[in-house]
Design a protein around this motif. Structure first.
Motif, PDB file in Angstrom:
ATOM      1  N   LEU A  10       0.877  -1.019   0.068  1.00  0.00           N
ATOM      2  CA  LEU A  10      -0.096   0.244   0.011  1.00  0.00           C
ATOM      3  C   LEU A  10       0.916   1.125   0.035  1.00  0.00           C
ATOM      4  CD1 LEU A  10      -2.730   1.394   0.331  1.00  0.00           C
ATOM      5  CD2 LEU A  10      -2.757   1.292   2.598  1.00  0.00           C
ATOM      6  N   ALA A  70      -8.839   0.814   0.481  1.00  0.00           N
ATOM      7  CA  ALA A  70      -7.507   0.745  -0.006  1.00  0.00           C
ATOM      8  C   ALA A  70      -6.937  -0.346   0.908  1.00  0.00           C
ATOM      9  CB  ALA A  70      -6.589   2.071   0.223  1.00  0.00           C
ATOM     10  N   SER A  74      -5.412  -4.174  -0.201  1.00  0.00           N
ATOM     11  CA  SER A  74      -4.117  -4.545  -0.135  1.00  0.00           C
ATOM     12  C   SER A  74      -3.962  -5.636   0.802  1.00  0.00           C
ATOM     13  CB  SER A  74      -3.319  -3.495   0.789  1.00  0.00           C
ATOM     14  OG  SER A  74      -1.999  -3.582   1.030  1.00  0.00           O
ATOM     15  N   ILE A 113       3.199  -0.970   4.140  1.00  0.00           N
ATOM     16  CA  ILE A 113       2.530   0.422   3.840  1.00  0.00           C
ATOM     17  C   ILE A 113       3.805   1.322   3.824  1.00  0.00           C
ATOM     18  CG2 ILE A 113       1.311   2.422   5.021  1.00  0.00           C
ATOM     19  CD1 ILE A 113      -0.420   0.152   6.294  1.00  0.00           C
TER      20      ILE A 113
END
Lengths: 255, 255
Positions: A10, A70, A74, A113
């Motif tokens: 992400l 999102a 992910s 992330i």
């Protein structure tokens, strides 16, 4: 042997203030590698189209729902780019993604992330003007959607007394046209009328418009959501030019 | 017909916090087009070598002399790139160039000057941490080379009372090792001991080191000139992770 479930990556990406010339190398790379591009519609529209990529454009004011979408994509194995104008870390999607993680599925905490910073509106405006942020400054959102106006007013008053240069984000919207007027009324009580004020609209885009005034003369009714408002400190000065608007800079010796 | 004297272009360029992945497209282009690259030696060393380009590396603390040299070269017809780490507009060369113009040869005012913003250290540090700058924040240089310590101390106290997230630049040098200790002593009188503190050293470079602590526990003696110091606001929180240091973010609902 069971194959481990693959999680996607992400990216929370800053597009900068409008033009592709502000994009960083890492942002460019991540944008073209992502399977999904997610964001507020005008920002998604700025991302160059990559074949096979899915683009999910959403409305403003749905930051948490967008962040959760999102994170779900992910977690289920896709590489996702969440895009913000400017810098995602400055009044933009990075805080919303972190808030969604903080209050959401515990598994989201260990996703891969990465936050990729971008040039924020105040930096692009400062660069066009000279160096108004060349000394101590503060950055304040004037939106009272998520905090009471009294908190903002108190912060403005202390910031003025501290002699910071000030940059305002979210200065006015159709739903809240009054707050920029309240802000100017407050600052006019605390600061001298000759303080330099800049309204920098749509910096880095075709419709860019920069107006330089003083606190006494400035008309805050021209301010809208695409305007970055700068209030100078005591050390902020103009340098006149023959064939161009003056430079604005804040002396490093500012007191 | 007499040929008009051609002036060169002067670019004031932000290299970002270290790695080339942070460079913007416009900065990359201007760097390769310049005839002269001028800056503090460690920043000049980061610029990829272009054949035929002259590199003028200078010492720290000679910002005005360096700016004047760049302006003279540009006025005499050369294309010049003045480079800063981070963003030239944030405690870097843009203010020095403007100051040199303000106090120098009047002809310098009408040179073709362009400032190209870059990713500042606080943005790179914030991106590595999560979103600590996700709400109202201020940026303060702790150097008392050019302003009295009393001005800085007053600003720190007002900023703490305003509940800003704070980012400190120039927190400590060999010549001024004491100011970061004075700063922590002051903040400990005004703010609760559980405020989150981050020391982000050399973000974006091989020797990167990020330490998260509280105001009560943090040891400011580890801070040096390559450390970006962040002090959280009341809304700054940690999000723990299984296999990584916690995220740090500031809630958009911060009060």
């Amino acid at each position: 042997m069971t194959a481990a479930k693959r999680c996607g990556r992400l990216f929370v990406i800053g597009l900068g203030p409008g033009d592709a010339r502000f994009l960083t190398a890492e942002a460019q790379q991540a944008l073209s590698a992502a399977q999904y591009v997610i964001g507020y519609a005008p920002y998604v529209a700025r991302v160059p189209v990559t074949p096979g990529q899915t683009r999910l454009a959403s409305d403003n004011r749905v930051e948490i729902a967008r962040a959760e979408e999102a994170l779900r994509l992910s977690a289920s194995g896709s590489d996702v780019a969440v895009v913000s104008g400017g810098d995602p870390g400055i009044f933009a999607m990075a805080a919303a993604v972190l808030e969604a993680i903080d209050n959401g599925d515990p598994a989201w905490r260990d996703l891969d992330i990465e936050i990729l910073p971008g040039i924020s509106a105040m930096q692009a405006a400062a660069a066009r003007l000279g160096a108004p942020l060349g000394h101590d400054f503060c950055v304040i959102s004037l939106s009272d959607n998520l905090k009471p106006w009294e908190v903002i007013a108190n912060r403005l008053e202390l910031a003025a007394r501290a002699d910071f240069v000030m940059a305002f984000y979210n200065p006015a919207s159709r739903a809240r046209p009054q707050r920029i007027h309240d802000t100017f009324a407050l600052l006019r009580r605390v600061l001298p009328a000759d303080r330099i004020v800049v309204f920098a609209k749509s910096v880095g885009r075709a419709e860019e418009n920069i107006a330089i005034a003083t606190l006494g003369d400035a008309d805050p009714s021209v301010v809208d959501m695409s305007t970055l408002v700068l209030i100078g400190a005591s050390g902020t000065k103009l340098v006149s030019r023959e064939n161009a608007p003056p430079f604005v800079y804040t002396s490093r010796k500012a007191i």
